[in-house]
Motif scaffolding. Structure first.
Motif, PDB file in Angstrom:
ATOM      1  N   TYR A 104      -4.673  -9.324   0.618  1.00  0.00           N
ATOM      2  CA  TYR A 104      -3.756  -8.777  -0.195  1.00  0.00           C
ATOM      3  C   TYR A 104      -2.257  -9.018   0.387  1.00  0.00           C
TER       4      TYR A 104
ATOM      5  N   SER B 115      -0.197 -10.653  -2.927  1.00  0.00           N
ATOM      6  CA  SER B 115       0.774  -9.623  -3.775  1.00  0.00           C
ATOM      7  C   SER B 115       2.085 -10.111  -4.159  1.00  0.00           C
TER       8      SER B 115
ATOM      9  N   GLN C 168       3.126  -7.777  -7.309  1.00  0.00           N
ATOM     10  CA  GLN C 168       3.349  -6.601  -7.022  1.00  0.00           C
ATOM     11  C   GLN C 168       4.974  -6.533  -6.292  1.00  0.00           C
ATOM     12  N   GLN C 169       5.332  -7.524  -5.523  1.00  0.00           N
ATOM     13  CA  GLN C 169       6.863  -7.633  -5.083  1.00  0.00           C
ATOM     14  C   GLN C 169       7.612  -7.727  -6.109  1.00  0.00           C
TER      15      GLN C 169
ATOM     16  N   VAL D  98       7.576  -6.765  -9.177  1.00  0.00           N
ATOM     17  CA  VAL D  98       7.750  -5.457  -9.747  1.00  0.00           C
ATOM     18  C   VAL D  98       8.639  -4.715  -9.083  1.00  0.00           C
ATOM     19  N   ILE D  99       8.528  -4.636  -7.686  1.00  0.00           N
ATOM     20  CA  ILE D  99       9.310  -3.684  -6.952  1.00  0.00           C
ATOM     21  C   ILE D  99      10.412  -4.122  -7.067  1.00  0.00           C
TER      22      ILE D  99
ATOM     23  N   SER E  69       0.668  -0.123   0.162  1.00  0.00           N
ATOM     24  CA  SER E  69      -0.172  -1.445   0.251  1.00  0.00           C
ATOM     25  C   SER E  69      -0.374  -2.017   1.719  1.00  0.00           C
TER      26      SER E  69
ATOM     27  N   ASN F  65       4.797  -5.778   1.456  1.00  0.00           N
ATOM     28  CA  ASN F  65       5.143  -4.793   0.310  1.00  0.00           C
ATOM     29  C   ASN F  65       5.278  -3.306   0.516  1.00  0.00           C
ATOM     30  N   THR F  66       4.541  -3.209   1.628  1.00  0.00           N
ATOM     31  CA  THR F  66       4.400  -1.603   2.135  1.00  0.00           C
ATOM     32  C   THR F  66       6.004  -1.538   2.443  1.00  0.00           C
TER      33      THR F  66
END
Length: 136
Positions: free
Chosen positions: A18, A22, A25-26, A28-29, A61, A65-66
């Protein structure tokens, strides 16, 4: 079928992990940063001064990205704090996810996260003034 077996991320930092897959997702953040900043600024400005702010990521995550949204939240709150002339804050970050999440990879990224906080918080005098941040 057990939910934790269906809903999981590939751990580690390999090609199928992941952490390496990802990018969406990054994006989108990062795309929602202005909305998040506005909401967090408004929330902070409506709170009485605090010494500690707690941040809970209940679906963290397993990779860089966490710490991206956490870093953004800390930056936004610290900026508002400085604008109001409030004392430094202490941040407590609670990471939680399904039991099979790769928390080892997440916690290996902590030194990088703390270094980025330090760099982001250079004071007017050229000295670094990072907030205290504890991750659990």
């Amino acid at each position: 079928m057990e939910v934790t077996k269906v809903l999981h991320m590939n751990g580690g930092i390999g090609d199928a992990s992941y952490a390496k897959n990802s990018l969406l997702q990054q994006k989108v953040i990062l795309t929602t940063k202005s909305i998040t900043d506005e909401a967090i600024s408004s929330l902070y400005n409506n709170l009485s001064p605090r010494e500690t702010i707690c941040i809970a990521d209940l679906g963290c995550s397993s990779g860089p990205n966490t710490f991206l949204p956490v870093s953004q939240l800390i930056q936004t709150i610290d900026k508002e704090r400085k604008n109001k002339g409030h004392e430094s804050l202490e941040f407590h970050v609670f990471l939680n996810d399904l039991p099979n999440n790769d928390f080892n990879t997440i916690f290996r990224l902590l030194p990088t996260f703390h270094e980025s906080l330090r760099k982001q918080n250079m004071g007017e005098d050229g000295l670094f003034d990072p907030p205290n941040c504890f991750v659990r």
